[in-house]
Design an enzyme around this catalytic site. Structure first.
Site, short mmCIF file in Angstrom:
data_model
loop_
_atom_site.label_atom_id
_atom_site.label_comp_id
_atom_site.label_asym_id
_atom_site.label_seq_id
_atom_site.Cartn_x
_atom_site.Cartn_y
_atom_site.Cartn_z
N VAL A 16 0.83 -1.21 0.00
CA VAL A 16 0.00 0.00 0.00
C VAL A 16 0.86 1.26 0.00
O VAL A 16 0.67 2.16 -0.81
CB VAL A 16 -0.95 0.00 1.22
CG1 VAL A 16 -1.74 1.30 1.28
CG2 VAL A 16 -1.88 -1.19 1.16
N ASP A 34 10.10 3.27 6.88
CA ASP A 34 9.81 1.89 7.25
C ASP A 34 10.81 1.48 8.32
O ASP A 34 11.98 1.90 8.29
CB ASP A 34 9.93 0.97 6.04
CG ASP A 34 9.16 -0.34 6.23
OD1 ASP A 34 8.08 -0.48 5.63
OD2 ASP A 34 9.64 -1.20 6.99
N ARG A 39 14.58 -3.32 3.92
CA ARG A 39 13.61 -2.81 2.95
C ARG A 39 14.05 -1.43 2.42
O ARG A 39 14.00 -1.17 1.22
CB ARG A 39 12.24 -2.73 3.60
CG ARG A 39 11.14 -2.09 2.76
CD ARG A 39 10.69 -2.99 1.66
NE ARG A 39 9.43 -2.53 1.07
CZ ARG A 39 9.06 -2.80 -0.17
NH1 ARG A 39 9.84 -3.52 -0.95
NH2 ARG A 39 7.91 -2.37 -0.63
N THR A 85 -2.64 -4.24 9.30
CA THR A 85 -3.55 -4.46 10.43
C THR A 85 -3.99 -5.93 10.37
O THR A 85 -5.04 -6.26 9.81
CB THR A 85 -4.77 -3.53 10.36
OG1 THR A 85 -5.25 -3.47 9.00
CG2 THR A 85 -4.42 -2.14 10.82
N THR A 120 -6.65 -0.82 7.09
CA THR A 120 -8.02 -1.30 7.31
C THR A 120 -8.28 -1.50 8.80
O THR A 120 -7.51 -2.17 9.49
CB THR A 120 -8.23 -2.63 6.58
OG1 THR A 120 -8.00 -2.43 5.19
CG2 THR A 120 -9.65 -3.13 6.78
N CYS A 260 -6.44 -9.26 3.31
CA CYS A 260 -7.67 -8.47 3.16
C CYS A 260 -8.92 -9.32 3.39
O CYS A 260 -9.52 -9.27 4.45
CB CYS A 260 -7.71 -7.81 1.78
SG CYS A 260 -6.45 -6.54 1.55
N ARG A 331 1.34 -13.82 3.25
CA ARG A 331 0.55 -13.48 4.42
C ARG A 331 -0.83 -14.14 4.40
O ARG A 331 -1.60 -13.97 3.47
CB ARG A 331 0.38 -11.96 4.53
CG ARG A 331 1.63 -11.25 5.03
CD ARG A 331 1.40 -9.76 5.10
NE ARG A 331 1.18 -9.19 3.78
CZ ARG A 331 0.86 -7.91 3.59
NH1 ARG A 331 0.70 -7.10 4.62
NH2 ARG A 331 0.71 -7.45 2.36
#
Length: 424
Positions: A16, A34, A39, A85, A120, A260, A331
């Site tokens: 995102v 981050d 990363r 989240t 979210t 999601c 994930r």
């Protein structure tokens, strides 16, 4: 320096946050933050392991820089939080990353700043869980010294058609003036346009029901697939026939994972239970979808036994481990449920996924991915993820991996109906 005065900081540079930082960085001063230094080091070289951003596109973001040092984000005045989240082991919302991000931002917050959340959450989380942390860390007053907005992410990992700029963006703010400013900000980069929600809570609720709706619809189709299997009817054939009606929704059965669809409904059910309502349909859909891995494993074992394949000594190949096609994201993948289900029957399972780093599978699940499946080795082959690499193989190459009489189970309709032995 960019041609605009505002300086944006994007907190969290995953699926995102990175596309957002890159798009804004083409015209505004943006710092991407981050906590993962590896990363940051990779992004500074132009490499994105999520594959959402190509090196050439990242190079276009001339006003974008990266850091893991909180001191280097203090001169920003717009903070956009895009951290994960997830849910915990008991399937309850885990706001840990969101709260830590809020503490970080609160430590550098200054009068006049705006904090926009994209992660979210359940309705109310931004103002009830995040704002108090911002106030406590900064000593500033909400809607007096600083303001917040909420603009839920709609990124679809691995999708090269529906991109950040071409998906309508929902926006909201803690005051009408803030809502105007947040909406104007996103209008700079979202070519598809924006939708300004009436409140932050409306925007939060809109996001969490988007994936809850998909989850329930897929659960319905999964249940229908189980029924049609008992009736010896091809589910895909039924869905194609039903799809000839203009308003039939084109959902397909399958494993429901990812960060999601397989997670968001639990945020809504958590909030519902907090206010004294026990959700039934949402949780029923989750239970059904969470049980599909075991169902697939059992169907494979039954099919192998019918062909007199000795299960205890058999090897099964699972093609694909990620939660969806053409992305490296592990994930909440539910393919692991299939693997564990087969192992409970004493089957030796090999997993092959060219999109996943061997070290990632080891760290996440303790799995040793095979680098090259053996020819003529397997009593069963499960097409679990529809990666382009597997579509390109075709029936002949896939069957060549199995021994004589091997069962090919196609979960994703990669092959034609007559080319596989089992389908959902």
């Amino acid at each position: 320096m960019s041609k605009t005065a505002d300086r944006i900081c994007v907190i969290g540079l995953g699926y995102v946050g990175l596309p957002l930082a890159v798009e804004f960085g083409k015209q505004r001063d943006v710092v991407g933050f981050d906590i993962n230094q590896t990363r940051i080091d990779q992004l500074r070289t132009g490499y994105d392991l999520t594959r959402e951003i190509e090196p050439g596109e990242m190079a276009q973001a001339e006003f974008l820089s990266f850091t893991s040092d909180a001191a280097e984000i203090a001169d920003s005045n717009i903070y956009i939080v895009t951290v994960p989240t997830p849910i915990d082991a008991t399937r309850r919302p885990d706001l840990g990353p969101l709260k830590h991000a809020s503490q970080l931002v609160g430590g550098v917050l200054a009068p006049g700043d705006i904090v926009i959340y994209e992660s979210t959450v359940y309705p109310g989380a931004t103002e009830e869980d995040c704002v108090p942390i911002l106030e406590a860390q900064s000593g500033l007053g909400f809607n007096r010294d600083f303001h917040v907005g909420y603009s839920p992410e709609r990124i679809n990992p691995g999708d090269k058609t529906h991109r950040l700029t071409t998906i309508v963006k929902v926006t909201s703010g803690s005051t009408p003036e803030t809502a105007d400013r947040v909406d104007a900000l996103y209008c700079e980069i979202i070519t598809a346009g924006t939708y300004r929600a009436e409140s932050i809570r409306v925007a939060e609720a809109a996001k969490v029901i988007e994936n809850s709706q998909r989850d329930i619809n897929i659960a319905l189709i999964n249940e229908l697939a189980k029924i049609f299997n008992k009736l010896d009817i091809d589910t895909e054939a039924v869905l194609r026939a039903a799809g000839s009606k203009w308003n039939f929704l084109p959902f397909r059965p399958g494993l429901v994972g990812g960060h999601c669809i397989g997670v968001d409904p639990y945020y809504l059910t958590h909030k519902a239970e907090q206010v004294g309502y026990h959700p039934e349909i949402l949780l029923a859909g989750r239970r059904l979808n969470d049980g599909m891995g075991d169902y697939v494993a059992q169907q494979m074992i039954k099919a192998m036994l019918k062909r007199r394949i000795q299960v205890a000594d058999a090897r099964v190949l699972v093609l694909g481990l990620t939660f969806k096609e053409n992305c490296p994201d592990l994930r909440n993948t539910r393919v692991i449920d299939v693997v564990r289900g087969l192992e409970e029957f004493g089957v030796a399972v090999d997993v092959f996924d060219p999109n996943v780093a061997i070290g990632d599978a080891k760290a996440e699940f303790g799995l040793h991915l095979v680098q090259e499946p053996g020819q003529g080795t397997y009593g069963g082959i499960i097409l679990a993820v529809a990666h382009d690499e597997f579509r390109a193989m075709g029936e002949e190459q896939i069957r060549a991996l199995g021994c004589t009489g091997a069962v090919v189970y196609d979960l994703k309709y990669v092959l034609a109906p007559e080319q596989s032995d089992l389908r959902l």
